[in-house]
Write a protein that holds these residues in place. Sequence first.
Motif, short mmCIF file in Angstrom:
data_model
loop_
_atom_site.label_atom_id
_atom_site.label_comp_id
_atom_site.label_asym_id
_atom_site.label_seq_id
_atom_site.Cartn_x
_atom_site.Cartn_y
_atom_site.Cartn_z
N ASP A 254 -45.49 -6.12 -43.41
CA ASP A 254 -44.33 -6.20 -42.73
C ASP A 254 -44.08 -7.80 -42.49
N PHE B 216 -40.13 -8.83 -43.37
CA PHE B 216 -39.27 -8.26 -42.51
C PHE B 216 -39.34 -9.05 -41.08
N LEU B 217 -40.82 -9.62 -40.61
CA LEU B 217 -41.11 -10.22 -39.40
C LEU B 217 -40.74 -11.59 -39.57
N LYS C 280 -34.35 -15.77 -37.94
CA LYS C 280 -33.06 -15.62 -37.42
C LYS C 280 -32.75 -15.74 -35.91
N LYS C 281 -34.06 -15.42 -35.20
CA LYS C 281 -34.10 -15.80 -33.80
C LYS C 281 -34.12 -17.26 -33.47
N GLU D 187 -40.48 -11.20 -26.92
CA GLU D 187 -39.93 -10.92 -28.26
C GLU D 187 -40.70 -11.73 -29.25
N ILE E 195 -43.47 -10.42 -32.37
CA ILE E 195 -43.35 -10.73 -33.74
C ILE E 195 -44.74 -11.25 -34.33
N LYS F 6 -38.22 -12.83 -41.45
CA LYS F 6 -36.95 -12.94 -41.46
C LYS F 6 -36.12 -12.87 -40.00
N LYS F 7 -36.85 -11.97 -39.27
CA LYS F 7 -36.60 -11.75 -37.95
C LYS F 7 -36.80 -12.89 -36.83
N LEU F 8 -37.95 -13.72 -37.26
CA LEU F 8 -38.31 -14.82 -36.62
C LEU F 8 -37.41 -16.09 -36.97
#
Length: 488
Positions: free
Chosen positions: A70, A73-74, A80-81, A56, A60, A76-78
């Motif tokens: 991107d 978005f990426l 958050k994880k 995962e 990213i 933010k995703k990283l």
Amino acid sequence: MVFISIDYYIFWQYKSNKKTYLNEQYQLFTHIVKTSTVSLNNIADTVFYLKINTPEILQIIYKADKNKKDWKFLRKKLIKKLMPDYNFLRKYGIRQLHFHLLNEISFVRFHRLDKYGDSLKHIRPSLMLVNKYKRIVRGFEEGRVFNGFRNVYPLFYRGEFIGSVEISFSAKAIINMIYKSYPAFYGLLLKKSDIKNKVWNDLNKENKYRIQSRLDKDLVWDKKVLDYMLGLGYLNKRDLRNLEKIFSKKINLKNKKIYISEYKNEDFILMLLPVKNIKGETVAYLISLKKDNYLKIQRKHYFVLGVLITLLFIISSVFIGLYLQKRSKYFHLLEESSYKDLLTKLLNRRGLIKALEEINGNFSMLFLDIDRFKNINDTYGHNIGDDVLMAIANILRQNVRKGDLIARWGGEEFLIVLPNCDIGDAVKIAENLRKKIEEYQGLNIPKFTSSFGVVSNVDKYNFEKKLNEADEYLYKAKNEGRNRVIWK
């Protein structure tokens, strides 16, 4: 003169012990820093393999490499994880979690989320090495925001190299581990020359992370570590500044890494452990400033020792007269010991000649030699040869008369003086000794025999002539087959 020698010896002994003790302290400091660093590196490895090196997270980074549009978005995703894990790891000394894309571009700094997209080329040699060799790189390095003991890991997605991630810890993490078992005032001193052109200008000017040190004009304190240590209360700010001033007069970073000075009636030991960057250059120092009164106690002990030795010398002087009285007896005993053979404890040549002075009248002599003694030494070794010499010495002692003199004349030759003994009795004694030697069975030594030459009517005036005569008979016994007694 004696008092000066005593004082010099005590001073030398103290200096020697001081040097040894300081070296031991420095070695201990080096060891615990190394051990703590290895422990923190192991934590970083665990975090990488369990939390980061997953499909995962790698996906990213792979997508961020492929499409800059991107990123928002990426990122933010990283974040958050991994942010919950990062916040947890900060409690255990992990300060920087930093992802880098290809070409050494910063993607996410978890310690400074607002700073990203900048190139770290020529700023971070560790990234260059990871990109070039695709392997883990570890070491101390100054960064845009913080310095750190870095672990930089290459990232691969489906076999393709996609960037790297840094998991690093601060000097505070090392110091926190050390302080629990080895209390002292610790700090990280950075070289200004290494910071220049690496830290962002706005951070460099803020004086937020670094404070000038008084130890050396090119050194600055890592403020985070400094504030942490001052909070522990081992030293207050005023005492630290005063100690810096004291040690600044002694410090020489090129040659020496450990110093000692007295402050407020206590000894303080300053140790500087060089911290090298990825290139192997010294760019900082981990320092230990420790109260240590061991050497102060030693100084007191050596002072007391000096007083006691001086008193002992004075007291001993009173007894010099007694010593002088006993000196002649001592030299007499010393001279007496020079008459003995060290191995067999028999008389030596000098001892026998001395003893002959006390004999009045005629006497007989037995001159004997161990047969083939060289073969024994060559075959069994000189230790066994010595055992044979001691064995024959004991046989001779046990089988002569009281008052007879036995000497080791040299090598494997022995001479026996028989006072008040005619040729007949002398031959009987020789034959008896020859048989005892032939029959002797010693532990761990080979069988051996001896040849004898016997003479009589010897006195101290014709001794040399008769000795030569006995030697001729001994030689004849050897030529006739050995293990026999020959006389006139």
